[in-house]
Write a protein that holds these residues in place. Structure first.
Motif, PDB file in Angstrom:
ATOM      1  N   PHE A  15      -3.194   5.882  -3.628  1.00  0.00           N
ATOM      2  CA  PHE A  15      -4.385   6.041  -2.785  1.00  0.00           C
ATOM      3  C   PHE A  15      -4.060   5.947  -1.297  1.00  0.00           C
ATOM      4  CE2 PHE A  15      -6.366   3.943  -6.673  1.00  0.00           C
ATOM      5  CZ  PHE A  15      -6.725   5.158  -7.233  1.00  0.00           C
ATOM      6  N   PHE A  16      -2.779   5.714  -0.970  1.00  0.00           N
ATOM      7  CA  PHE A  16      -2.381   5.561   0.441  1.00  0.00           C
ATOM      8  C   PHE A  16      -1.973   6.909   1.025  1.00  0.00           C
ATOM      9  CE2 PHE A  16       0.833   4.836   3.746  1.00  0.00           C
ATOM     10  CZ  PHE A  16       0.100   4.037   4.609  1.00  0.00           C
ATOM     11  N   CYS A  28       1.256   2.892  -3.290  1.00  0.00           N
ATOM     12  CA  CYS A  28       0.023   3.188  -4.017  1.00  0.00           C
ATOM     13  C   CYS A  28      -0.355   4.662  -3.862  1.00  0.00           C
ATOM     14  CB  CYS A  28      -1.089   2.298  -3.464  1.00  0.00           C
ATOM     15  SG  CYS A  28      -2.689   2.541  -4.245  1.00  0.00           S
ATOM     16  N   LYS A  56     -10.726   3.918   4.068  1.00  0.00           N
ATOM     17  CA  LYS A  56     -10.669   2.761   4.960  1.00  0.00           C
ATOM     18  C   LYS A  56      -9.245   2.620   5.466  1.00  0.00           C
ATOM     19  CE  LYS A  56      -9.675  -0.641   1.413  1.00  0.00           C
ATOM     20  NZ  LYS A  56      -9.344  -2.004   1.301  1.00  0.00           N
ATOM     21  N   THR A  71     -10.227   6.240  -1.893  1.00  0.00           N
ATOM     22  CA  THR A  71     -10.512   6.029  -3.315  1.00  0.00           C
ATOM     23  C   THR A  71     -11.788   6.764  -3.727  1.00  0.00           C
ATOM     24  OG1 THR A  71     -11.581   3.948  -2.702  1.00  0.00           O
ATOM     25  CG2 THR A  71      -9.346   3.806  -3.555  1.00  0.00           C
ATOM     26  N   SER A 122      -0.653  -5.121  -1.641  1.00  0.00           N
ATOM     27  CA  SER A 122      -1.539  -4.307  -2.486  1.00  0.00           C
ATOM     28  C   SER A 122      -2.767  -5.109  -2.918  1.00  0.00           C
ATOM     29  CB  SER A 122      -0.777  -3.811  -3.709  1.00  0.00           C
ATOM     30  OG  SER A 122      -0.339  -4.915  -4.464  1.00  0.00           O
ATOM     31  N   CYS A 123      -3.838  -4.377  -3.221  1.00  0.00           N
ATOM     32  CA  CYS A 123      -5.074  -5.025  -3.666  1.00  0.00           C
ATOM     33  C   CYS A 123      -5.231  -4.833  -5.179  1.00  0.00           C
ATOM     34  CB  CYS A 123      -6.266  -4.430  -2.917  1.00  0.00           C
ATOM     35  SG  CYS A 123      -6.703  -2.778  -3.484  1.00  0.00           S
ATOM     36  N   CYS A 153      -6.649   4.329   3.059  1.00  0.00           N
ATOM     37  CA  CYS A 153      -6.797   4.078   1.625  1.00  0.00           C
ATOM     38  C   CYS A 153      -8.002   4.915   1.189  1.00  0.00           C
ATOM     39  CB  CYS A 153      -7.051   2.590   1.396  1.00  0.00           C
ATOM     40  SG  CYS A 153      -7.681   2.243  -0.246  1.00  0.00           S
ATOM     41  N   CYS A 179       0.830  -1.211   0.000  1.00  0.00           N
ATOM     42  CA  CYS A 179       0.000   0.000   0.000  1.00  0.00           C
ATOM     43  C   CYS A 179       0.867   1.265   0.000  1.00  0.00           C
ATOM     44  CB  CYS A 179      -0.927   0.007   1.210  1.00  0.00           C
ATOM     45  SG  CYS A 179      -2.300  -1.143   1.070  1.00  0.00           S
ATOM     46  N   LYS A 200      -6.988  -2.791  -6.736  1.00  0.00           N
ATOM     47  CA  LYS A 200      -7.139  -1.382  -7.157  1.00  0.00           C
ATOM     48  C   LYS A 200      -5.820  -0.628  -7.104  1.00  0.00           C
ATOM     49  CE  LYS A 200     -11.582  -1.284  -5.009  1.00  0.00           C
ATOM     50  NZ  LYS A 200     -11.806  -1.106  -3.596  1.00  0.00           N
ATOM     51  N   PHE A 201      -4.727  -1.321  -6.828  1.00  0.00           N
ATOM     52  CA  PHE A 201      -3.406  -0.674  -6.707  1.00  0.00           C
ATOM     53  C   PHE A 201      -3.119   0.231  -7.892  1.00  0.00           C
ATOM     54  CE2 PHE A 201       1.153  -0.745  -7.691  1.00  0.00           C
ATOM     55  CZ  PHE A 201       1.663  -0.199  -6.519  1.00  0.00           C
TER      56      PHE A 201
END
Ligand code: SF4
Length: 60
Positions: free
Chosen positions: A9-10, A7, A42, A29, A50-51, A27, A4, A53-54
């Motif tokens: 978004f982090f 990323c 969240k 988004t 990472s997920c 996170c 994360c 959506k990374f």
């Protein structure tokens, strides 16, 4: 595997915030529904895997 922390978004929680913990962040988004756009936040950690959506941060 990417984490994360890499990323875009982090967002690390600043030290002066009551919920600050080392490595802890949010996170954040952008979502969209019939009413328009909104942001969803969240908790996550910098070293979490990472997920799907990374999105690689351009600042690294
Ligand atoms: S949970 Fe996924 S979208 Fe959120 S910061 Fe980590 S990799 Fe990025």
């Amino acid at each position: 595997m990417a984490t994360c922390a890499e990323c875009s978004f982090f967002f690390q929680i600043p030290e002066n915030y009551s919920d600050h913990e080392p490595g802890k962040g949010d996170c954040v988004t952008e979502k969209k529904d019939e009413k328009g756009k909104y942001w969803l936040s969240k908790p996550t950690f910098a070293d979490s895997a990472s997920c799907a959506k990374f999105n690689k941060s351009v600042n690294l």
